[in-house]
Design an enzyme around this catalytic site. Structure first.
Site, PDB file in Angstrom:
ATOM      1  N   ASP A 152       0.895  -1.155   0.150  1.00 36.80           N
ATOM      2  CA  ASP A 152       0.067   0.031   0.120  1.00 36.80           C
ATOM      3  C   ASP A 152       0.876   1.242   0.099  1.00 36.80           C
ATOM      4  OD1 ASP A 152      -2.763   0.977   0.307  1.00 36.80           O
ATOM      5  OD2 ASP A 152      -1.717   2.280   1.710  1.00 36.80           O
ATOM      6  N   GLU A 191       0.944   5.734   0.110  1.00 37.00           N
ATOM      7  CA  GLU A 191       0.473   7.113   0.328  1.00 37.00           C
ATOM      8  C   GLU A 191       1.108   8.027  -0.553  1.00 37.00           C
ATOM      9  OE1 GLU A 191      -2.345   7.377   1.912  1.00 37.00           O
ATOM     10  OE2 GLU A 191      -2.551   5.426   2.720  1.00 37.00           O
ATOM     11  N   HIS A 220      -5.858   5.070   5.960  1.00 35.73           N
ATOM     12  CA  HIS A 220      -4.915   5.712   4.847  1.00 35.73           C
ATOM     13  C   HIS A 220      -3.623   6.023   5.664  1.00 35.73           C
ATOM     14  CE1 HIS A 220      -8.633   6.482   2.767  1.00 35.73           C
ATOM     15  NE2 HIS A 220      -9.401   7.084   3.830  1.00 35.73           N
ATOM     16  N   ASP A 247      -3.159  -0.020   6.177  1.00 32.27           N
ATOM     17  CA  ASP A 247      -3.960  -0.471   5.287  1.00 32.27           C
ATOM     18  C   ASP A 247      -3.513  -1.789   4.391  1.00 32.27           C
ATOM     19  OD1 ASP A 247      -5.609   1.539   5.468  1.00 32.27           O
ATOM     20  OD2 ASP A 247      -5.458   2.667   3.820  1.00 32.27           O
TER      21      ASP A 247
END
Length: 223
Positions: free
Chosen positions: A23, A25, A181, A186
């Site tokens: 994941d 960001e 987030h 996540d």
């Protein structure tokens, strides 16, 4: 059961691919111009019964690359302050060198021939990972250049919902929206969801597949 036909080995489950849950960001939606700010990578393992589970997770805060775009709306959404020294951010190259080392070691231990990215809405994560690797001029990436396992698609099929939080809760996986987030949070929830779907399919009899010869033999017997 011989190793050749042992369906409980990870190397036989996904045609020799080693699944790596990722994941990211970011500071926007454009992998070419927007900064990669955080990445987490969860490695998986398979037990003697063929059940998939989490092995360990790597986590890095990333320094924006030189000239990177930082969209204010994206930063407001994920709550990341790229200039906060307490992040302990490292360069993209430093992070990916560590990631390459860890995933290649795990891939080799599982006797798989290549890694494949698992992510929720995988095209997004795969795009940012691929672009960062290209920017860093890193060779011999362990990841497949285009194939992925998308847990949004898998969850839609297996659970009937594509939103990560809702799919996790429907699968009995606790999900705290206050923690969402964060790449670390996540990624681990995505890994749990992927493992749940793979293991549930096995429990329902979907894996291993009967060999064609065995199916033919059963058909002959029934006739």
């Amino acid at each position: 059961m011989s190793d050749i036909c042992d369906a409980n080995k990870l190397k036989h489950r996904f045609r020799g691919y080693f699944p790596v849950v990722i994941d990211v960001e970011t500071a926007g939606f454009n992998s070419q111009t927007d900064a990669l700010l955080e990445i987490a990578v969860t490695l998986l393992k398979m037990d003697d019964e063929g059940m998939l589970g989490i092995d360990k997770t790597l986590h890095f805060h990333i320094e924006p690359f030189e000239g990177a775009n930082l969209e204010p709306a994206a930063l407001a959404f994920n709550g990341i302050d790229p200039n906060n020294p307490l992040r302990g951010a490292v360069s993209e190259k430093e992070a990916f060198l560590d990631i390459f080392k860890a995933v290649k070691k795990a891939q080799k231990a599982a006797d798989c021939h290549r890694c494949i990215i698992v992510a929720h809405n995988a095209a997004f994560d795969h795009g940012f990972v691929s672009k960062a690797i290209e920017r860093c001029d890193l060779k011999r990436s362990p990841f497949h250049p285009f194939a992925t396992f998308d847990t949004a698609t898998l969850a839609g099929l297996a659970i009937g919902h594509t939103v990560l939080a809702k799919a996790c809760m429907m699968a009995g996986i606790p999900f705290d929206n206050k923690e969402a987030h964060s790449a670390l949070y996540d990624t681990e929830r995505t890994a749990e969801l992927f493992c749940y779907i793979v293991n549930r399919w096995k429990q329902l009899g979907g894996w291993p597949l009967l060999a064609a010869g065995a199916q033919d033999a059963e058909s002959d017997t029934e006739e």
